[in-house]
Design an enzyme around this catalytic site. Structure first.
Site, mmCIF file in Angstrom:
data_model
loop_
_atom_site.group_PDB
_atom_site.id
_atom_site.type_symbol
_atom_site.label_atom_id
_atom_site.label_comp_id
_atom_site.label_asym_id
_atom_site.label_seq_id
_atom_site.Cartn_x
_atom_site.Cartn_y
_atom_site.Cartn_z
ATOM 1 N NE ARG A 127 23.130 -44.455 23.715
ATOM 2 C CZ ARG A 127 22.934 -45.530 24.455
ATOM 3 N NH1 ARG A 127 22.350 -46.593 23.939
ATOM 4 N NH2 ARG A 127 23.321 -45.572 25.707
ATOM 5 C CG HIS B 47 25.210 -45.610 35.860
ATOM 6 N ND1 HIS B 47 24.225 -45.013 36.585
ATOM 7 C CD2 HIS B 47 24.706 -45.815 34.628
ATOM 8 C CE1 HIS B 47 23.174 -44.835 35.824
ATOM 9 N NE2 HIS B 47 23.438 -45.318 34.632
ATOM 10 N NE ARG C 22 19.067 -52.597 29.827
ATOM 11 C CZ ARG C 22 19.686 -51.725 29.035
ATOM 12 N NH1 ARG C 22 19.012 -51.089 28.092
ATOM 13 N NH2 ARG C 22 20.959 -51.479 29.163
ATOM 14 C CD GLU D 204 17.975 -48.259 22.223
ATOM 15 O OE1 GLU D 204 18.550 -48.794 23.183
ATOM 16 O OE2 GLU D 204 17.911 -47.022 22.082
ATOM 17 C CG ASN E 274 21.763 -54.288 26.138
ATOM 18 O OD1 ASN E 274 22.067 -55.413 25.761
ATOM 19 N ND2 ASN E 274 22.656 -53.344 26.371
ATOM 20 C CG ASP E 275 16.681 -50.228 26.110
ATOM 21 O OD1 ASP E 275 16.113 -50.488 27.180
ATOM 22 O OD2 ASP E 275 17.528 -49.337 26.001
ATOM 23 N NE ARG F 113 25.618 -48.335 26.823
ATOM 24 C CZ ARG F 113 26.063 -49.580 26.647
ATOM 25 N NH1 ARG F 113 27.354 -49.836 26.669
ATOM 26 N NH2 ARG F 113 25.205 -50.568 26.461
ATOM 27 C CB CYS G 64 25.545 -51.783 19.545
ATOM 28 S SG CYS G 64 24.132 -50.744 19.902
#
Ligand code: PEP
Ligand code: MG
Length: 747
Positions: free
Chosen positions: A507, A364, A640, A606, A629-630, A471, A677
C-alpha cells in the site's frame, strides 16, 4: 519563610537524617521520628500513617496518641481526615478537627483531647505513601510556614520510606514495592505473558534527601538548572522538525526551565534543608498530584511537560542516565509511561510483553506490538511508580489487566491460562498447512497484514497465503528523516524475497491523520482523519509517491508487483494515481530498469463514497481491498481512536453488513477480486460473517490466522448466511447475538 522556622527545619531534617544512618529497626526509627517532629514543631501529637495496602492506611507511629493504637488503628482511603488527606493528596489544616468535614472519631487513640489538626500527604512522584499528622490541644490553625515545614519533612519521610527505612519485623511495615498490585488498563494487543519488568526509564534513586550546607546545595541546583536550560535551548535550535506539536512541547520546556516561580520554590526547599534532588522531587510530586486532578487537557499536558523536565533535571543532578546498566531480564516485559515506535523497535523482538501508562489502541507502538504479536496493555495508571526492574509481572492482554508481583494463586491461575493458549497454538499449528475450507466447501484465502521487515518470518509460520496489506508508512514513521529511494527499494526487495513468490500487496504511503511524520510539515487541521492524508497528499505533492513507486518497481526487478492506493474516495483519484504508476513505469523503462513481469494496481475502499462510484471504477481497478478500520469510522461517523464511541457500533450491525454486501456485489459484477483487511478480519466471529456475505479473501495480523482458520473450518457458511438473513428479517440491529447462539451449537 521566617529564619527561625528555616533553621529549625534544617535542624529537624539533620536529625531525621541521623536516624536514617543509625542501625535501628524500622519501628524504632518511626518512633524516634514522631518524637523528633513533635518536639521540634512544639505540638502534643505527631503521628505517621502509612499505606498497608493501596486502600488502607495504618497508624504506624505516634507521639501523643495512645500507644496501644499503633498498628491497630486503620482507615480506608478517603475515610476520616487522614483518609481524606491521602485521597486528595492535599493538606487539611483545621483549628477544630471534630467539626471538620469528614472527621471520624477513633476512640482507641484518645485523640478527643486535641482540637487542632494538620495533616500533609507523604508522597513521592505522585504516588501516595501515607500521611503525616500533627495535633495540639490549643484550637489554632497552623501557620503557612509550619505547614510548609511539615511538607518538607513529609518529603524526607517519603524518600526514607522509598529506601526501606521503615521496614521491620512483626506488625511493622513490609518494604514498599513488595506487595502484589493489580492494574486495570485497556487491551492494546491480546495474549498472555509471564515475565519480569524492564523499565524503559528506570526511576532516579535519591539517597540523600537532606543536605547540610544550603549554599553549596543551592549552587548545585542552579548549575543543574543552567545545564538544563542550555540543553533545552539546544533541542530547540537543532530541531529540524516543523511539527508544531513537538515544537510546542519544547517551547513549554523552555518556559518551565526559565520559570522563576519553579526555581524559587525549589530554592526555598533547599533553604529549609532538602537536598537539590529532594527539592526537585518535592515540586515534581506536587505537580503530579495536580496533574491527576486537572480536568483540563491542556493543563494536564503542560504539567506533563513539567514532569518530564523535572526528570531531566534529576538525571542531571544524580548523573543517573537512562542507561542504568540494569541487564534486560529474561522474559522481559517493557514497562514505560509511553514509547515511540522507533524506541520500541530498538528493543527488538526479544520482549515478551509491553505495559504502558498512556498510549492508544491505534498508536504506532500498538501497531508494532501487534506486528510482533506480543501482549500490550495500555492505560496501566501509575505502573512506572510501582514497578521495579526485575519484578515478576503477568500481562493479560485479553482483559487489559496486569498483575505486578503476583501472589502464588494468581501466578498458578495465569500459568493455566498460558498453557491453554499454548494448547490452542498447537491446535492452530496442526492446521497451518490446511486451507481455510468451511464445511460447505467454500475456501477463504487468509493473508496477513505487515509493515516491518520483522513481520515477514510470520508468513510461513502463520500459514498466511500472502501479505494482503503491507503498510509502507511504518518504514517512514520509524525514521527521523525521509528514507532515500535506494534504501526503500532495497527494503522492498527484501520483503519480496522473504515472501518467496507469495503475493505482497504494497500500500503506498498512508500518512496524515494520526500518522504524522516528524520530518514533514504538519498540517494544522481541525479533523485530520478526514483531512489531507494518504492518496490526497500523494496526488497533491507527488514527489514522495513517485519516489516510492520507482522504489517498488526497482525492488520487483522483473518479478510480479502488487500496489494499492489508500483512501481513494472517487474515481478520478484512482485514475490520477494509476497515471502516476504508468508514468513511473515509463520512466523506469527509459532508464533501462527491468519492469515487473506482471502488475496489479488496486484501491483501498475506506470511504463509503467509493462503493457508489461509477461502474468504470470497478472496471478499471485490478482489485479492491476494504480498509474496514477507516470505512467503519466513516460509515458510523465514529472516530476509531476515540474509545468512547469506537465500541458503540458493532461491525456486525446489519447496516454495515448490507453495505459490505453491496461492495461485494459490485466487485462480482465487474469480475474484480475484493478482500477485507481491517482489524475485524482477524476476529473469528467477524471473519465468519464476512465470509458468509461473500468475502473470499481476508487479511489480518499473523497471530489471528490460526484462530480464524480454526473456526472457519468448523462452520457451514450457507447456514451462517441463513442466520444473518433471519436476524435481519427479525429487525435486529446486529447479527452478533444470533450468530453467537448459532456458533455455540456447532460441534
Ligand atoms: C483500514 O483502515 O482498515 C486499514 C487497513 O488501514 P489503516 O488501519 O492502516 O488505516
Ligand atoms: Mg485505513
Amino acid at each position: 519563610m521566617g529564619h527561625r522556622i528555616e533553621s529549625d527545619s534544617r535542624k529537624l531534617l539533620g536529625r531525621l537524617r541521623d536516624t536514617m544512618a543509625e542501625d535501628a529497626a524500622g519501628q524504632a526509627r518511626l518512633d524516634k521520628i514522631v518524637h523528633l517532629i513533635a518536639s521540634s514543631m512544639q505540638t502534643q501529637v505527631c503521628s505517621i500513617y502509612l499505606f498497608r495496602d493501596s486502600e488502607t492506611l495504618e497508624l504506624c507511629a505516634t507521639e501523643g496518641l495512645d500507644a496501644a493504637a499503633v498498628h491497630q488503628t486503620r482507615m480506608r482511603l478517603g475515610e476520616g481526615l487522614v483518609g481524606r488527606v491521602a485521597r486528595t493528596r492535599s493538606v487539611i489544616n483545621t483549628a477544630d478537627a471534630p467539626a471538620a468535614k469528614g472527621f471520624r472519631y477513633m476512640p482507641e487513640t484518645g485523640e478527643e483531647r486535641y482540637s487542632s489538626f494538620c495533616g500533609v500527604p507523604i508522597q513521592r512522584l505522585g504516588s501516595a505513601l501515607g500521611v503525616l499528622v500533627v495535633q495540639s490541644r490549643e484550637a489554632r490553625e497552623f501557620s503557612a510556614d509550619e505547614v510548609y515545614a511539615l511538607e518538607v519533612v513529609a518529603m524526607v519521610l517519603a524518600e526514607m520510606a522509598e529506601l526501606g527505612a521503615f521496614v521491620g519485623e512483626g506488625s511493622a511495615m513490609t518494604a514498599r514495592h513488595q506487595q502484589p498490585v493489580l492494574f486495570r488498563g485497556t487491551t492494546g494487543q491480546e495474549g498472555a505473558t509471564d515475565g519480569h519488568v524492564y523499565l524503559h526509564e528506570p526511576r532516579v534513586v535519591v539517597t540523600n534527601p537532606v543536605a547540610d550546607d544550603p549554599d553549596s546545595e543551592l549552587a548545585r541546583l542552579r548549575e543543574a538548572v543552567d545545564t538544563l536550560r542550555v540543553s533545552v535551548d539546544d533541542m530547540l535550535n537543532t530541531t529540524t522538525t516543523v511539527n508544531t506539536e513537538q515544537v510546542q512541547v519544547l517551547e513549554a520546556y523552555r518556559m518551565f526551565a526559565n520559570s522563576r516561580s519553579w526555581m524559587r520554590r525549589m530554592e526555598e526547599d533547599v533553604q529549609s534543608g532538602l537536598s537539590a534532588e529532594a527539592a526537585v522531587e518535592k515540586e515534581q510530586s506536587l505537580a503530579r498530584s495536580r496533574m491527576n486532578s486537572a480536568g483540563d487537557a491542556y493543563l494536564r499536558d503542560r504539567l506533563h511537560d513539567l514532569d518530564d523536565l523535572s526528570n531531566r533535571l534529576l538525571r542531571i543532578l544524580t548523573g543517573q542516565g537512562k542507561e542504568t546498566g540494569a541487564a534486560m531480564p529474561e522474559n522481559a516485559v517493557l514497562v514505560a509511561r509511553n514509547i515511540g515506535p522507533g524506541e520500541l523497535l530498538e528493543y527488538g523482538k526479544g520482549l515478551r510483553g509491553i505495559v504502558l501508562e498512556e498510549g492508544s489502541v491505534g498508536s504506532h507502538a500498538a501497531i508494532v506490538a501487534r506486528a510482533w504479536a506480543i501482549p500490550l496493555v495500555i492505560h496501566a495508571k501509575n505502573i512506572t511508580a510501582e514497578a521495579l526492574n526485575g519484578d515478576p509481572i503477568l500481562v493479560d492482554g485479553d482483559q487489559g489487566i496486569v498483575h505486578l508481583r503476583p501472589d502464588e494463586n494468581v501466578h498458578n491461575a495465569f500459568r493455566d491460562k498460558i498453557a491453554m493458549q499454548a494448547l490452542a497454538q498447537e491446535r492452530y499449528a496442526s492446521i497451518r498447512d490446511l486451507p481455510a475450507t468451511a464445511l460447505c466447501g467454500t475456501t477463504v484465502n487468509l493473508h496477513m497484514n505487515a509493515g516491518l521487515m520483522a513481520d515477514l518470518p510470520s508468513l510461513p509460520s502463520s500459514g498466511a497465503e500472502g501479505v494482503g496489506l503491507f503498510r509502507t508508512e511504518l518504514q517512514f514513521l520509524i525514521r527521523n528523516q525521509m528514507p532515500k529511494r535506494a534504501e526503500l527499494s532495497a527494503l522492498y526487495s527484501r520483503v519480496i524475497d522473504a515472501a518467496n513468490n507469495k503475493r505482497v500487496a504494497f500500500r503506498t504511503l498512508d500518512i496524515g491523520s494520526d500518522k504524522v511524520l516528524p520530518y514533514m510539515q504538519a498540517q494544522d487541521e481541525p479533523n485530520p482523519a478526514m483531512g489531507w492524508r494518504a492518496i490526497r497528499v500523494g496526488l497533491d505533492k507527488p514527489g514522495v509517491l513517485r519516489m516510492q513507486l520507482q522504489a517498488l518497481i526497482r525492488a520487483a526487478h522483473g518479478r510480479p508487483l502488487t500496489i494499492m492506493f489508500p483512501f481513494v474516495a472517487q474515481l478520478q483519484e484512482f485514475r490520477d494515481a494509476k497515471a502516476e504508476m504508468n508514468k513511473a513505469l515509463d520512466r523506469e523503462r527509459i532508464l533501462g530498469h527491468p519492469l515487473p513481469s506482471k502488475i496489479e494496481v488496486g484501491a483501498m475502499l475506506e470511504t463509503p463514497s467509493l462503493a457508489f462510484a461509477p461502474d468504470a471504477f470497478f472496471e478499471e481497478v485490478d482489485f479492491l481491498s476494504i480498509g474496514g478500520n477507516d470505512l467503519k469510522q466513516f460509515f458510523f461517523a465514529a472516530d476509531r481512536e476515540n474509545e468512547r464511541v469506537r465500541r458503540r457500533y458493532d461491525t456486525l450491525n446489519v447496516s454495515f453488513l448490507s453495505f459490505l454486501e453491496l461492495v461485494v456485489e459490485r466487485c462480482a459484477k465487474a469480475g474484480k477480486p475484493v478482500s477485507f483487511c481491517g482489524e475485524d478480519a482477524g476476529r473469528p466471529i467477524e471473519a465468519v460473517c464476512l465470509a458468509a456475505i461473500g468475502l473470499r479473501t481476508l487479511s489480518m495480523r499473523p497471530a489471528s490466522i490460526g484462530p480464524v482458520k480454526h473456526l472457519l473450518r468448523r462452520v457451514n457458511l450457507n447456514e451462517a448466511r441463513g442466520v444473518i438473513a433471519d436476524s435481519r428479517a427479525r429487525g435486529e440491529q446486529s447479527v452478533r447475538e444470533a450468530i453467537g447462539e448459532w456458533l455455540s451449537k456447532q460441534s
